[in-house]
Write a protein that holds these residues in place. Sequence first.
Motif, PDB file in Angstrom:
ATOM      1  N   UNK A  17       0.835  -1.208   0.000  1.00 16.61           N
ATOM      2  CA  UNK A  17       0.000   0.000   0.000  1.00 16.61           C
ATOM      3  C   UNK A  17       0.868   1.257   0.000  1.00 16.61           C
ATOM      4  N   UNK A  18       1.977   1.196  -0.739  1.00 11.64           N
ATOM      5  CA  UNK A  18       2.861   2.333  -0.924  1.00 11.64           C
ATOM      6  C   UNK A  18       3.966   2.482   0.107  1.00 11.64           C
ATOM      7  N   UNK A  19       3.912   1.730   1.200  1.00 12.41           N
ATOM      8  CA  UNK A  19       4.935   1.828   2.247  1.00 12.41           C
ATOM      9  C   UNK A  19       5.965   0.707   2.075  1.00 12.41           C
ATOM     10  N   UNK A  20       7.242   1.006   2.331  1.00 10.10           N
ATOM     11  CA  UNK A  20       8.265  -0.032   2.173  1.00 10.10           C
ATOM     12  C   UNK A  20       8.160  -1.120   3.239  1.00 10.10           C
ATOM     13  N   UNK A  21       8.400  -2.358   2.820  1.00  8.70           N
ATOM     14  CA  UNK A  21       8.428  -3.515   3.717  1.00  8.70           C
ATOM     15  C   UNK A  21       9.723  -4.269   3.433  1.00  8.70           C
ATOM     16  N   UNK A  65      -4.097 -10.956  -1.691  1.00  6.39           N
ATOM     17  CA  UNK A  65      -3.561  -9.617  -1.933  1.00  6.39           C
ATOM     18  C   UNK A  65      -3.481  -9.402  -3.438  1.00  6.39           C
ATOM     19  N   UNK A  66      -3.230  -8.185  -3.819  1.00 10.37           N
ATOM     20  CA  UNK A  66      -2.949  -7.866  -5.216  1.00 10.37           C
ATOM     21  C   UNK A  66      -1.443  -7.639  -5.307  1.00 10.37           C
ATOM     22  N   UNK A  67      -0.784  -8.381  -6.189  1.00 12.24           N
ATOM     23  CA  UNK A  67       0.666  -8.273  -6.359  1.00 12.24           C
ATOM     24  C   UNK A  67       0.952  -7.829  -7.785  1.00 12.24           C
ATOM     25  N   UNK A  68       1.588  -6.671  -7.914  1.00 15.68           N
ATOM     26  CA  UNK A  68       1.934  -6.119  -9.223  1.00 15.68           C
ATOM     27  C   UNK A  68       0.728  -6.069 -10.164  1.00 15.68           C
ATOM     28  N   UNK A  69      -0.421  -5.665  -9.594  1.00 15.54           N
ATOM     29  CA  UNK A  69      -1.635  -5.515 -10.383  1.00 15.54           C
ATOM     30  C   UNK A  69      -2.451  -6.781 -10.561  1.00 15.54           C
ATOM     31  N   UNK A  70      -1.968  -7.916 -10.078  1.00 16.12           N
ATOM     32  CA  UNK A  70      -2.693  -9.184 -10.206  1.00 16.12           C
ATOM     33  C   UNK A  70      -3.430  -9.497  -8.913  1.00 16.12           C
ATOM     34  N   UNK A  71      -4.771  -9.412  -8.907  1.00  9.57           N
ATOM     35  CA  UNK A  71      -5.527  -9.703  -7.689  1.00  9.57           C
ATOM     36  C   UNK A  71      -5.621 -11.211  -7.450  1.00  9.57           C
ATOM     37  N   UNK A  72      -6.062 -11.557  -6.251  1.00  9.58           N
ATOM     38  CA  UNK A  72      -6.341 -12.952  -5.931  1.00  9.58           C
ATOM     39  C   UNK A  72      -5.109 -13.798  -5.650  1.00  9.58           C
ATOM     40  N   UNK A  73      -4.012 -13.172  -5.275  1.00  9.59           N
ATOM     41  CA  UNK A  73      -2.785 -13.922  -4.984  1.00  9.59           C
ATOM     42  C   UNK A  73      -2.762 -14.266  -3.493  1.00  9.59           C
ATOM     43  N   UNK A  74      -2.536 -15.521  -3.171  1.00  8.26           N
ATOM     44  CA  UNK A  74      -2.460 -15.934  -1.768  1.00  8.26           C
ATOM     45  C   UNK A  74      -1.092 -15.543  -1.212  1.00  8.26           C
ATOM     46  N   UNK A  82      12.054  -8.430  -4.788  1.00  6.14           N
ATOM     47  CA  UNK A  82      12.438  -7.021  -4.734  1.00  6.14           C
ATOM     48  C   UNK A  82      11.602  -6.179  -5.699  1.00  6.14           C
ATOM     49  N   UNK A  83      11.093  -5.063  -5.190  1.00  5.53           N
ATOM     50  CA  UNK A  83      10.337  -4.143  -6.028  1.00  5.53           C
ATOM     51  C   UNK A  83       8.879  -4.493  -6.229  1.00  5.53           C
ATOM     52  N   UNK A  84       8.408  -5.615  -5.679  1.00  2.00           N
ATOM     53  CA  UNK A  84       6.986  -5.956  -5.816  1.00  2.00           C
ATOM     54  C   UNK A  84       6.123  -4.830  -5.274  1.00  2.00           C
ATOM     55  N   UNK A  85       4.972  -4.639  -5.898  1.00  2.00           N
ATOM     56  CA  UNK A  85       3.962  -3.698  -5.415  1.00  2.00           C
ATOM     57  C   UNK A  85       2.785  -4.525  -4.914  1.00  2.00           C
ATOM     58  N   UNK A  86       2.656  -4.629  -3.601  1.00  2.00           N
ATOM     59  CA  UNK A  86       1.590  -5.403  -2.972  1.00  2.00           C
ATOM     60  C   UNK A  86       0.576  -4.418  -2.422  1.00  2.00           C
ATOM     61  N   UNK A  87      -0.705  -4.671  -2.704  1.00  2.44           N
ATOM     62  CA  UNK A  87      -1.756  -3.785  -2.201  1.00  2.44           C
ATOM     63  C   UNK A  87      -2.858  -4.593  -1.539  1.00  2.44           C
ATOM     64  N   UNK A  88      -3.542  -3.931  -0.618  1.00  4.21           N
ATOM     65  CA  UNK A  88      -4.695  -4.527   0.041  1.00  4.21           C
ATOM     66  C   UNK A  88      -5.726  -4.900  -1.009  1.00  4.21           C
ATOM     67  N   UNK A  89      -6.323  -6.047  -0.842  1.00  3.82           N
ATOM     68  CA  UNK A  89      -7.361  -6.474  -1.774  1.00  3.82           C
ATOM     69  C   UNK A  89      -8.726  -6.230  -1.164  1.00  3.82           C
ATOM     70  N   UNK A  90      -9.560  -5.562  -1.924  1.00  3.07           N
ATOM     71  CA  UNK A  90     -10.940  -5.315  -1.506  1.00  3.07           C
ATOM     72  C   UNK A  90     -11.829  -6.362  -2.160  1.00  3.07           C
ATOM     73  N   UNK A  91     -12.488  -7.185  -1.367  1.00  2.00           N
ATOM     74  CA  UNK A  91     -13.373  -8.215  -1.902  1.00  2.00           C
ATOM     75  C   UNK A  91     -12.639  -9.170  -2.814  1.00  2.00           C
TER      76      UNK A  91
END
Length: 99
Positions: A17-21, A65-74, A82-91
């Motif tokens: 969600x934009x913050x580094x991990x 989660x959504x990883x690099x624009x792909x939703x539904x990833x466990x 490195x560099x992955x963009x992981x975002x919260x998944x809504x529904x």
Amino acid sequence: MNDRPATGRPAFRFTFDGAPVEAEAGQSVAAALIAAGHRSWRRTRTGGEPRGVFCGIGVCFDCLVTVNGRPGRRACLVEAAPGDRVTTQEGAGHDDLAC
């Protein structure tokens, strides 16, 4: 950031969600998120209830989660990179698709 954490594995960063991990080589997205203090990263379709890791072995779908624009990833099965963009998944993660 240390190049090598206590385990001796190389460390790297991805964003959640934009913050580094910080993560280690071979670590799942879920493990890295938990280590960073995140306990939930998905909201249910109905009710918007928070979800995170439940089974941790890929049987359930609570850790989606959504990883690099792909939703539904466990998150418990996806290896962090490195560099992955992981975002919260809504529904279901396909809210932007016309049904």
